[in-house]
Scaffold this motif. Structure first.
Motif, PDB file in Angstrom:
ATOM      1  N   GLU A  53       0.842  -1.190   0.000  1.00 55.26           N
ATOM      2  CA  GLU A  53       0.000   0.000   0.000  1.00 55.26           C
ATOM      3  C   GLU A  53       0.881   1.245   0.000  1.00 55.26           C
ATOM      4  O   GLU A  53       1.933   1.263   0.622  1.00 55.26           O
ATOM      5  CB  GLU A  53      -0.884  -0.004   1.257  1.00 55.26           C
ATOM      6  N   ILE A  54       0.420   2.264  -0.700  1.00 62.44           N
ATOM      7  CA  ILE A  54       1.064   3.574  -0.626  1.00 62.44           C
ATOM      8  C   ILE A  54       0.018   4.552  -0.126  1.00 62.44           C
ATOM      9  O   ILE A  54      -0.999   4.768  -0.774  1.00 62.44           O
ATOM     10  CB  ILE A  54       1.612   4.036  -1.989  1.00 62.44           C
ATOM     11  N   GLY A  55       0.270   5.093   1.062  1.00 64.84           N
ATOM     12  CA  GLY A  55      -0.612   6.109   1.633  1.00 64.84           C
ATOM     13  C   GLY A  55      -0.103   7.488   1.259  1.00 64.84           C
ATOM     14  O   GLY A  55       0.839   7.633   0.476  1.00 64.84           O
ATOM     15  N   ARG A  56      -0.690   8.511   1.832  1.00 64.38           N
ATOM     16  CA  ARG A  56      -0.242   9.872   1.525  1.00 64.38           C
ATOM     17  C   ARG A  56       1.153  10.133   2.056  1.00 64.38           C
ATOM     18  O   ARG A  56       1.910  10.887   1.469  1.00 64.38           O
ATOM     19  CB  ARG A  56      -1.214  10.890   2.086  1.00 64.38           C
ATOM     20  N   CYS A  57       1.494   9.523   3.204  1.00 64.11           N
ATOM     21  CA  CYS A  57       2.789   9.809   3.812  1.00 64.11           C
ATOM     22  C   CYS A  57       3.535   8.539   4.227  1.00 64.11           C
ATOM     23  O   CYS A  57       4.461   8.603   5.029  1.00 64.11           O
ATOM     24  CB  CYS A  57       2.615  10.719   5.019  1.00 64.11           C
ATOM     25  N   TYR A  58       3.157   7.390   3.710  1.00 61.30           N
ATOM     26  CA  TYR A  58       3.848   6.144   4.067  1.00 61.30           C
ATOM     27  C   TYR A  58       3.774   5.141   2.922  1.00 61.30           C
ATOM     28  O   TYR A  58       2.991   5.299   1.993  1.00 61.30           O
ATOM     29  CB  TYR A  58       3.256   5.531   5.338  1.00 61.30           C
ATOM     30  N   ILE A  59       4.601   4.136   3.031  1.00 63.52           N
ATOM     31  CA  ILE A  59       4.591   3.043   2.067  1.00 63.52           C
ATOM     32  C   ILE A  59       4.719   1.735   2.847  1.00 63.52           C
ATOM     33  O   ILE A  59       5.505   1.632   3.776  1.00 63.52           O
ATOM     34  CB  ILE A  59       5.707   3.206   1.018  1.00 63.52           C
ATOM     35  N   SER A  60       3.927   0.764   2.469  1.00 60.77           N
ATOM     36  CA  SER A  60       3.923  -0.542   3.114  1.00 60.77           C
ATOM     37  C   SER A  60       4.436  -1.562   2.100  1.00 60.77           C
ATOM     38  O   SER A  60       3.925  -1.640   0.983  1.00 60.77           O
ATOM     39  CB  SER A  60       2.509  -0.886   3.566  1.00 60.77           C
ATOM     40  N   LEU A  61       5.451  -2.334   2.498  1.00 61.22           N
ATOM     41  CA  LEU A  61       6.126  -3.253   1.586  1.00 61.22           C
ATOM     42  C   LEU A  61       6.169  -4.669   2.128  1.00 61.22           C
ATOM     43  O   LEU A  61       6.143  -4.883   3.339  1.00 61.22           O
ATOM     44  CB  LEU A  61       7.579  -2.810   1.369  1.00 61.22           C
ATOM     45  N   LYS A  62       6.295  -5.613   1.211  1.00 55.42           N
ATOM     46  CA  LYS A  62       6.590  -7.003   1.541  1.00 55.42           C
ATOM     47  C   LYS A  62       7.886  -7.333   0.824  1.00 55.42           C
ATOM     48  O   LYS A  62       7.973  -7.213  -0.402  1.00 55.42           O
ATOM     49  CB  LYS A  62       5.466  -7.910   1.065  1.00 55.42           C
ATOM     50  N   CYS A  63       8.923  -7.716   1.576  1.00 63.71           N
ATOM     51  CA  CYS A  63      10.238  -7.987   1.009  1.00 63.71           C
ATOM     52  C   CYS A  63      10.591  -9.447   1.223  1.00 63.71           C
ATOM     53  O   CYS A  63      10.503  -9.954   2.343  1.00 63.71           O
ATOM     54  CB  CYS A  63      11.301  -7.118   1.666  1.00 63.71           C
ATOM     55  N   ILE A  64      11.004 -10.089   0.167  1.00 61.18           N
ATOM     56  CA  ILE A  64      11.454 -11.477   0.247  1.00 61.18           C
ATOM     57  C   ILE A  64      12.914 -11.470  -0.156  1.00 61.18           C
ATOM     58  O   ILE A  64      13.255 -11.081  -1.270  1.00 61.18           O
ATOM     59  CB  ILE A  64      10.640 -12.381  -0.688  1.00 61.18           C
ATOM     60  N   GLY A  65      13.763 -11.884   0.779  1.00 62.80           N
ATOM     61  CA  GLY A  65      15.185 -11.777   0.494  1.00 62.80           C
ATOM     62  C   GLY A  65      16.036 -12.821   1.176  1.00 62.80           C
ATOM     63  O   GLY A  65      15.554 -13.734   1.849  1.00 62.80           O
ATOM     64  N   ASP A  66      17.310 -12.640   1.017  1.00 64.43           N
ATOM     65  CA  ASP A  66      18.331 -13.523   1.546  1.00 64.43           C
ATOM     66  C   ASP A  66      18.436 -13.362   3.064  1.00 64.43           C
ATOM     67  O   ASP A  66      18.546 -12.245   3.556  1.00 64.43           O
ATOM     68  CB  ASP A  66      19.658 -13.146   0.872  1.00 64.43           C
ATOM     69  N   PRO A  67      18.441 -14.475   3.818  1.00 67.68           N
ATOM     70  CA  PRO A  67      18.532 -14.342   5.274  1.00 67.68           C
ATOM     71  C   PRO A  67      19.892 -13.868   5.779  1.00 67.68           C
ATOM     72  O   PRO A  67      20.036 -13.555   6.950  1.00 67.68           O
ATOM     73  CB  PRO A  67      18.226 -15.756   5.784  1.00 67.68           C
ATOM     74  N   SER A  68      20.884 -13.782   4.897  1.00 64.97           N
ATOM     75  CA  SER A  68      22.186 -13.287   5.339  1.00 64.97           C
ATOM     76  C   SER A  68      22.172 -11.772   5.553  1.00 64.97           C
ATOM     77  O   SER A  68      23.062 -11.229   6.184  1.00 64.97           O
ATOM     78  CB  SER A  68      23.275 -13.645   4.331  1.00 64.97           C
ATOM     79  N   LYS A  69      21.171 -11.101   5.021  1.00 64.70           N
ATOM     80  CA  LYS A  69      21.034  -9.647   5.205  1.00 64.70           C
ATOM     81  C   LYS A  69      20.149  -9.382   6.421  1.00 64.70           C
ATOM     82  O   LYS A  69      19.085  -9.967   6.567  1.00 64.70           O
ATOM     83  CB  LYS A  69      20.396  -8.991   3.980  1.00 64.70           C
ATOM     84  N   SER A  70      20.597  -8.488   7.264  1.00 68.67           N
ATOM     85  CA  SER A  70      19.806  -8.147   8.444  1.00 68.67           C
ATOM     86  C   SER A  70      18.655  -7.235   8.033  1.00 68.67           C
ATOM     87  O   SER A  70      18.722  -6.560   7.003  1.00 68.67           O
ATOM     88  CB  SER A  70      20.681  -7.445   9.477  1.00 68.67           C
ATOM     89  N   PRO A  71      17.603  -7.190   8.843  1.00 64.65           N
ATOM     90  CA  PRO A  71      16.502  -6.264   8.530  1.00 64.65           C
ATOM     91  C   PRO A  71      16.969  -4.809   8.425  1.00 64.65           C
ATOM     92  O   PRO A  71      16.498  -4.070   7.572  1.00 64.65           O
ATOM     93  CB  PRO A  71      15.539  -6.447   9.705  1.00 64.65           C
ATOM     94  N   ASN A  72      17.934  -4.414   9.255  1.00 64.16           N
ATOM     95  CA  ASN A  72      18.448  -3.041   9.179  1.00 64.16           C
ATOM     96  C   ASN A  72      19.136  -2.770   7.852  1.00 64.16           C
ATOM     97  O   ASN A  72      19.016  -1.671   7.294  1.00 64.16           O
ATOM     98  CB  ASN A  72      19.417  -2.767  10.324  1.00 64.16           C
ATOM     99  N   GLN A  73      19.875  -3.738   7.339  1.00 63.96           N
ATOM    100  CA  GLN A  73      20.525  -3.561   6.043  1.00 63.96           C
ATOM    101  C   GLN A  73      19.491  -3.431   4.931  1.00 63.96           C
ATOM    102  O   GLN A  73      19.636  -2.605   4.030  1.00 63.96           O
ATOM    103  CB  GLN A  73      21.449  -4.742   5.748  1.00 63.96           C
ATOM    104  N   ILE A  74      18.441  -4.238   5.007  1.00 65.33           N
ATOM    105  CA  ILE A  74      17.394  -4.192   3.989  1.00 65.33           C
ATOM    106  C   ILE A  74      16.672  -2.848   4.031  1.00 65.33           C
ATOM    107  O   ILE A  74      16.458  -2.216   2.998  1.00 65.33           O
ATOM    108  CB  ILE A  74      16.403  -5.362   4.183  1.00 65.33           C
ATOM    109  N   VAL A  75      16.315  -2.397   5.222  1.00 64.46           N
ATOM    110  CA  VAL A  75      15.628  -1.100   5.376  1.00 64.46           C
ATOM    111  C   VAL A  75      16.499   0.024   4.845  1.00 64.46           C
ATOM    112  O   VAL A  75      16.043   0.881   4.087  1.00 64.46           O
ATOM    113  CB  VAL A  75      15.250  -0.863   6.852  1.00 64.46           C
TER     114      VAL A  75
END
Length: 124
Positions: A53-75
């Motif tokens: 979803e894309i709101g007026r001031c935010y974006i909501s995402l679903k990310c499918i990725g490699d578990p070697s990357k931390s959530p902080n790195q992905i963000v």
């Protein structure tokens, strides 16, 4: 017997809010720039990104990725790529995203997003 291992993947649900809750995504061109930057990430094979979803001031995402990357790195990576895409249209932006992020391994409900938006302050 040969075992075939498939790479593990993690699914993260994320919500990014614009700094000072600026209504940047009311502008369709700005929203398209962000969508295109996220599509480019997916096309390059870095990770699979679906826009929930894309709101007026935010974006909501679903990310499918490699578990070697931390959530902080992905963000960090996703925010940086979106910001770089937005600089083309709005070169006066010195930052796009607030520090507040919701990250979950299960889908994020709209009530949680609304609660986050109510706790964040607006400029002025």
């Amino acid at each position: 017997m040969n075992l075939i291992y498939e790479p593990n993947q993690l699914i993260y649900y994320m919500v990014f809010v614009t700094r000072y809750k600026r209504n940047i995504f009311e502008d369709r061109e700005a929203a398209e720039l962000v969508k295109q930057s996220l599509r480019n990430i997916q096309e390059n094979g870095i990770m699979k990104v679906e826009i929930e979803e894309i709101g007026r001031c935010y974006i909501s995402l679903k990310c499918i990725g490699d578990p070697s990357k931390s959530p902080n790195q992905i963000v960090s990576y996703l925010k940086r790529r979106c910001y770089q895409a937005m600089l083309e249209k709005m070169p006066h932006l010195n930052s796009l995203w607030s520090r507040d992020v919701i990250i979950s391994t299960s889908p994020i409900s709209n009530t949680i997003i609304i609660e986050l938006l109510q706790t964040l302050k607006r400029r002025g």
